[in-house]
Design a protein around this motif. Structure first.
Motif, PDB file in Angstrom:
ATOM      1  N   LEU A 182       0.803  -1.222   0.000  1.00 46.75           N
ATOM      2  CA  LEU A 182       0.000   0.000   0.000  1.00 46.75           C
ATOM      3  C   LEU A 182       0.837   1.273   0.000  1.00 46.75           C
ATOM      4  O   LEU A 182       1.794   1.391   0.765  1.00 46.75           O
ATOM      5  CB  LEU A 182      -0.920   0.040   1.221  1.00 46.75           C
ATOM      6  N   ALA A 183       0.480   2.187  -0.874  1.00 44.22           N
ATOM      7  CA  ALA A 183       0.893   3.587  -0.734  1.00 44.22           C
ATOM      8  C   ALA A 183      -0.285   4.253  -0.026  1.00 44.22           C
ATOM      9  O   ALA A 183      -1.309   4.542  -0.638  1.00 44.22           O
ATOM     10  CB  ALA A 183       1.153   4.212  -2.099  1.00 44.22           C
ATOM     11  N   ALA A 184      -0.134   4.472   1.278  1.00 49.76           N
ATOM     12  CA  ALA A 184      -1.319   4.738   2.089  1.00 49.76           C
ATOM     13  C   ALA A 184      -1.340   6.078   2.801  1.00 49.76           C
ATOM     14  O   ALA A 184      -2.379   6.477   3.315  1.00 49.76           O
ATOM     15  CB  ALA A 184      -1.482   3.624   3.125  1.00 49.76           C
ATOM     16  N   ARG A 185      -0.205   6.771   2.857  1.00 52.17           N
ATOM     17  CA  ARG A 185      -0.177   7.972   3.680  1.00 52.17           C
ATOM     18  C   ARG A 185      -0.800   9.167   2.952  1.00 52.17           C
ATOM     19  O   ARG A 185      -0.710   9.307   1.745  1.00 52.17           O
ATOM     20  CB  ARG A 185       1.259   8.315   4.070  1.00 52.17           C
ATOM     21  N   GLY A 186      -1.429  10.036   3.733  1.00 49.57           N
ATOM     22  CA  GLY A 186      -1.822  11.350   3.225  1.00 49.57           C
ATOM     23  C   GLY A 186      -3.071  11.424   2.396  1.00 49.57           C
ATOM     24  O   GLY A 186      -3.419  12.485   1.882  1.00 49.57           O
ATOM     25  N   GLY A 187      -3.765  10.277   2.220  1.00 50.67           N
ATOM     26  CA  GLY A 187      -5.006  10.315   1.456  1.00 50.67           C
ATOM     27  C   GLY A 187      -4.843  10.213  -0.046  1.00 50.67           C
ATOM     28  O   GLY A 187      -5.702  10.681  -0.799  1.00 50.67           O
TER      29      GLY A 187
END
Length: 236
Positions: A182-187
């Motif tokens: 996952l690229a999950a940070r920051g929305g």
């Protein structure tokens, strides 16, 4: 040499530019921050079409170099209002590198939900994403592989991203083809959802050419030996 694409989603026009030398190396956070500044993203609504969404691969993407295939995803964050770089593992940048792609910027927003397909012949397709909407990540991923085959890697907008939930991430294929990285940070998942991009599919091909391929291969082997000799790495 690597190719970079600027993709206008509203009319699906594509601008292509070739990068060499230092421009290929300056990937990830540097490229994302510079691009956002150059495009004036500081003043835009993060969930508006004016917020660029950037995917960036490193200079050794497409090889077996350890940690060389991580994907940087960036935009103006809908959570913080600042520059956001979300970093994900998996095989997405591995596929980009094999197609000699340094990255791409998604501009504007699609009128309808779309799957973007980077083909190994160098073309880019835009396919209807309606069949995949509302599905869980693993179900949608299985459907995408049924259509595009096993020799692809996927970046996927999940159900939370579809409704622009601010905690949404972008699911990336792992080495077994599962949407588990996952690229999950920051929305960033909310931003790809606002652009109505359900998935980005990249064909897998072969290790890309390098200026001094023998030196690259030797470095890959040397670094792998160093990792295998490290107790922390082997125990983990």
């Amino acid at each position: 040499m690597r190719t970079y694409y600027d993709i206008q989603l509203n009319d699906r026009t594509i601008a292509k530019r070739e990068l060499e030398g230092e421009a290929v190396v300056k990937a990830g956070r540097y490229l994302i921050a510079k691009t956002l500044l150059d495009l004036g993203a500081a003043t835009v609504d993060p969930l508006s079409p004016q917020n660029p969404l950037i995917f960036s691969a490193g200079p050794f993407a497409g090889t077996s170099f350890s940690n060389a295939n991580r994907t940087s995803v960036g935009c103006k964050s809908p959570l913080t209002g600042g520059v956001k770089e979300a970093n994900g593992g998996g095989t997405f940048s591995y596929g980009l590198g094999q197609l000699k792609i340094a990255g791409f910027t998604l501009l504007g927003a699609s009128k309808s939900w779309v799957v973007i397909h980077f083909r190994k012949d160098g073309s880019i397709g835009f396919d209807d994403a309606a069949p995949y909407l509302g599905k869980g990540n693993f179900e949608a991923n299985d459907m995408l592989h049924a259509k595009y085959g096993k020799k692809v890697t996927v970046a996927l907008c999940g159900p939370v991203g579809e409704y622009q939930g601010l905690l949404g991430g972008i699911a990336i294929s792992d080495k077994d083809g599962r949407p588990s990285r996952l690229a999950a940070r920051g929305g960033v998942g909310a931003v790809i959802g606002a652009k109505k991009v359900k998935a980005i599919v990249v064909d897998l091909d072969k290790i890309p050419p390098f200026h001094e391929a023998k030196k690259v291969n030797a470095s890959i082997k040397e670094y792998a030996k160093m990792l295998q000799a490290d107790g922390i790495v082997t125990n983990f």
